[in-house]
Design an enzyme around this catalytic site. Structure first.
Site, PDB file in Angstrom:
ATOM      1  N   ASP A   1       0.871  -1.183   0.000  1.00 60.47           N
ATOM      2  CA  ASP A   1       0.000   0.000   0.000  1.00 60.47           C
ATOM      3  C   ASP A   1       0.908   1.233   0.000  1.00 60.47           C
ATOM      4  O   ASP A   1       2.125   1.117   0.185  1.00 60.47           O
ATOM      5  CB  ASP A   1      -0.885  -0.006   1.271  1.00 60.47           C
ATOM      6  CG  ASP A   1      -1.809   1.204   1.351  1.00 60.47           C
ATOM      7  OD1 ASP A   1      -2.360   1.607   0.314  1.00 60.47           O
ATOM      8  OD2 ASP A   1      -1.982   1.760   2.454  1.00 60.47           O
ATOM      9  N   SER A   2       0.285   2.394  -0.143  1.00 61.58           N
ATOM     10  CA  SER A   2       1.042   3.641  -0.069  1.00 61.58           C
ATOM     11  C   SER A   2       1.551   3.900   1.354  1.00 61.58           C
ATOM     12  O   SER A   2       2.545   4.588   1.541  1.00 61.58           O
ATOM     13  CB  SER A   2       0.149   4.802  -0.493  1.00 61.58           C
ATOM     14  OG  SER A   2      -0.989   4.863   0.345  1.00 61.58           O
TER      15      SER A   2
ATOM     16  N   GLU B   1      -2.736   8.546   8.747  1.00 59.77           N
ATOM     17  CA  GLU B   1      -1.273   8.393   8.750  1.00 59.77           C
ATOM     18  C   GLU B   1      -0.645   9.121   9.952  1.00 59.77           C
ATOM     19  O   GLU B   1       0.363   8.701  10.480  1.00 59.77           O
ATOM     20  CB  GLU B   1      -0.657   8.955   7.460  1.00 59.77           C
ATOM     21  CG  GLU B   1      -0.886   8.109   6.225  1.00 59.77           C
ATOM     22  CD  GLU B   1      -0.032   6.831   6.163  1.00 59.77           C
ATOM     23  OE1 GLU B   1       1.102   6.829   6.660  1.00 59.77           O
ATOM     24  OE2 GLU B   1      -0.536   5.832   5.610  1.00 59.77           O
TER      25      GLU B   1
ATOM     26  N   CYS C   1     -11.054   2.503   0.360  1.00 59.25           N
ATOM     27  CA  CYS C   1      -9.667   2.918   0.590  1.00 59.25           C
ATOM     28  C   CYS C   1      -9.258   2.118   1.815  1.00 59.25           C
ATOM     29  O   CYS C   1      -9.963   2.139   2.830  1.00 59.25           O
ATOM     30  CB  CYS C   1      -9.577   4.410   0.870  1.00 59.25           C
ATOM     31  SG  CYS C   1      -7.962   4.921   1.518  1.00 59.25           S
ATOM     32  N   THR C   2      -8.128   1.417   1.711  1.00 56.08           N
ATOM     33  CA  THR C   2      -7.791   0.493   2.792  1.00 56.08           C
ATOM     34  C   THR C   2      -7.423   1.207   4.096  1.00 56.08           C
ATOM     35  O   THR C   2      -7.337   0.568   5.138  1.00 56.08           O
ATOM     36  CB  THR C   2      -6.649  -0.452   2.365  1.00 56.08           C
ATOM     37  OG1 THR C   2      -5.588   0.344   1.829  1.00 56.08           O
ATOM     38  CG2 THR C   2      -7.130  -1.449   1.338  1.00 56.08           C
TER      39      THR C   2
ATOM     40  N   CYS D   1      -4.413  -1.660  -1.717  1.00 57.69           N
ATOM     41  CA  CYS D   1      -4.614  -0.230  -1.945  1.00 57.69           C
ATOM     42  C   CYS D   1      -5.658  -0.079  -3.041  1.00 57.69           C
ATOM     43  O   CYS D   1      -5.476  -0.602  -4.150  1.00 57.69           O
ATOM     44  CB  CYS D   1      -3.278   0.373  -2.381  1.00 57.69           C
ATOM     45  SG  CYS D   1      -3.397   2.096  -2.881  1.00 57.69           S
ATOM     46  N   ASN D   2      -6.746   0.588  -2.725  1.00 64.72           N
ATOM     47  CA  ASN D   2      -7.797   0.772  -3.734  1.00 64.72           C
ATOM     48  C   ASN D   2      -7.342   1.676  -4.872  1.00 64.72           C
ATOM     49  O   ASN D   2      -7.749   1.502  -6.019  1.00 64.72           O
ATOM     50  CB  ASN D   2      -9.051   1.400  -3.108  1.00 64.72           C
ATOM     51  CG  ASN D   2      -9.858   0.393  -2.362  1.00 64.72           C
ATOM     52  OD1 ASN D   2      -9.477  -0.001  -1.272  1.00 64.72           O
ATOM     53  ND2 ASN D   2     -10.948  -0.061  -2.948  1.00 64.72           N
ATOM     54  N   THR D   3      -6.498   2.654  -4.540  1.00 65.01           N
ATOM     55  CA  THR D   3      -6.047   3.597  -5.558  1.00 65.01           C
ATOM     56  C   THR D   3      -5.223   2.871  -6.625  1.00 65.01           C
ATOM     57  O   THR D   3      -5.465   3.031  -7.824  1.00 65.01           O
ATOM     58  CB  THR D   3      -5.224   4.726  -4.886  1.00 65.01           C
ATOM     59  OG1 THR D   3      -6.010   5.286  -3.829  1.00 65.01           O
ATOM     60  CG2 THR D   3      -4.841   5.792  -5.868  1.00 65.01           C
TER      61      THR D   3
ATOM     62  N   TYR E   1      -1.158   8.483  -2.198  1.00 72.11           N
ATOM     63  CA  TYR E   1      -1.218   8.259  -3.648  1.00 72.11           C
ATOM     64  C   TYR E   1      -2.507   8.860  -4.234  1.00 72.11           C
ATOM     65  O   TYR E   1      -2.553   9.246  -5.383  1.00 72.11           O
ATOM     66  CB  TYR E   1      -1.247   6.757  -3.959  1.00 72.11           C
ATOM     67  CG  TYR E   1       0.063   6.013  -3.875  1.00 72.11           C
ATOM     68  CD1 TYR E   1       1.214   6.604  -3.337  1.00 72.11           C
ATOM     69  CD2 TYR E   1       0.154   4.696  -4.343  1.00 72.11           C
ATOM     70  CE1 TYR E   1       2.401   5.876  -3.258  1.00 72.11           C
ATOM     71  CE2 TYR E   1       1.335   3.981  -4.278  1.00 72.11           C
ATOM     72  CZ  TYR E   1       2.457   4.569  -3.738  1.00 72.11           C
ATOM     73  OH  TYR E   1       3.629   3.852  -3.670  1.00 72.11           O
ATOM     74  N   GLY E   2      -3.531   8.884  -3.402  1.00 75.26           N
ATOM     75  CA  GLY E   2      -4.888   9.159  -3.901  1.00 75.26           C
ATOM     76  C   GLY E   2      -5.145  10.565  -4.391  1.00 75.26           C
ATOM     77  O   GLY E   2      -6.192  10.846  -4.971  1.00 75.26           O
TER      78      GLY E   2
HETATM   79  N1  DGL Z   1      -4.861   3.058   1.151  1.00 77.85           N
HETATM   80  C1  DGL Z   1      -4.884   3.514  -0.183  1.00 77.85           C
HETATM   81  C2  DGL Z   1      -6.153   3.216  -0.901  1.00 77.85           C
HETATM   82  O1  DGL Z   1      -6.702   2.190  -0.584  1.00 77.85           O
HETATM   83  C3  DGL Z   1      -4.167   4.746  -0.564  1.00 77.85           C
HETATM   84  C4  DGL Z   1      -4.537   6.030   0.061  1.00 77.85           C
HETATM   85  C5  DGL Z   1      -3.627   7.105  -0.437  1.00 77.85           C
HETATM   86  O2  DGL Z   1      -2.419   6.884  -0.461  1.00 77.85           O
HETATM   87  O3  DGL Z   1      -4.135   8.152  -0.811  1.00 77.85           O
HETATM   88  O4  DGL Z   1      -6.616   3.901  -1.770  1.00 77.85           O
END
Ligand code: DGL
Length: 246
Positions: free
Chosen positions: A6-7, A139, A170-171, A69-71, A38-39
């Protein structure tokens, strides 16, 4: 060995479910904490980061990858597959499958990062909202209290009376699942992608006598380790190493 990435800290929601379900299976976790979130970034950058994350996991000889990570699952699952050549599981399909099983009125919502919501990864029929501020807050270790409640109110209000099922897309968000549930009440069923993706891989994971787990972060800060301790219920600092991509 399984690779989970994940990010940042969000993928630990997958790690927690993974450890519950597969206590005898070795895994490594990669959190790109130097570049989270990342999002809020463009698809091109998300793809580049996903490729670098995958190359790192490949260098560690993982046999299966869970994109926690969903993104990345929304925008770069193809990149991960092409770069790794091992079975790759994203978090979107298992969560959507579960939401369709659970909904009684076909009114499904999704809350995710801006990149996920703007991607075409989820069906048009799903009501989508982004909740960008939640990732930096989580975070930073704000996983309960008035700060997180304020943003839950802001981002989740629109779902009340609109959906009967909500995908936490989003995880990071399942870390504050209790708080979200308290705000939304019992009439909205929450879908946690971490629970669903871990079920999907059951036929592919291999047991071992001495399971190992290692955590790799692109930046280590105390906040991460502290939040991880609160969320996982264990201290992972002696299994955590700082790495950088070549
Ligand atoms: N946990 C991530 C997701 O599921 C990334 C969130 C992020 O980095 O913005 O999208």
């Amino acid at each position: 060995m399984v690779g989970i990435f994940d990010s940042g800290i969000g993928g630990l929601t997958v790690v927690k479910e993974f450890k519950l379900k597969y206590p005898n299976i070795s895994f490594i976790y990669l959190g790109d904490t130097a570049r989270v979130p990342y999002g809020t970034r463009s698809p091109e950058i998300i793809k580049k980061f996903a490729e670098e994350d995958t190359k790192f996991l490949v260098s560690k000889k993982v046999e299966l990858i869970v994109v926690a990570c969903n993104t990345v699952s929304s925008l770069a699952l193809g990149v991960v597959k092409k770069t790794s050549r091992v079975p790759v599981f994203g978090v979107i399909d298992p969560a959507v499958k579960k939401a369709l099983m659970v909904t009684k009125n076909n009114k499904i919502g999704l809350v995710g990062t801006r990149a996920t919501v703007n991607s075409k990864a989820y069906s048009e029929a799903i009501i989508k909202r982004h909740a960008s501020m939640l990732v930096p807050l989580i975070e930073e270790g704000f996983i309960k209290g008035e700060e997180i409640d304020l943003f839950i109110n802001k981002y989740f209000k629109d779902f009340k009376d609109q959906v009967d099922t909500l995908i936490l897309g989003c995880t990071h968000y399942p870390i504050i699942k209790k708080e979200i549930g308290k705000y939304l009440g019992n009439s909205i069923k929450l879908i946690d992608p971490a629970v669903e993706v871990v079920d999907e891989i059951s036929n592919l994971v291999k047991k071992t006598k001495h399971p190992k787990e290692n955590y790799y972060l692109t930046d280590i800060n105390q906040r991460f380790l502290e939040t991880a301790r609160m969320f996982l219920g264990e201290d992972i600092s002696n299994k955590t190493e700082k790495i950088s991509f070549k």
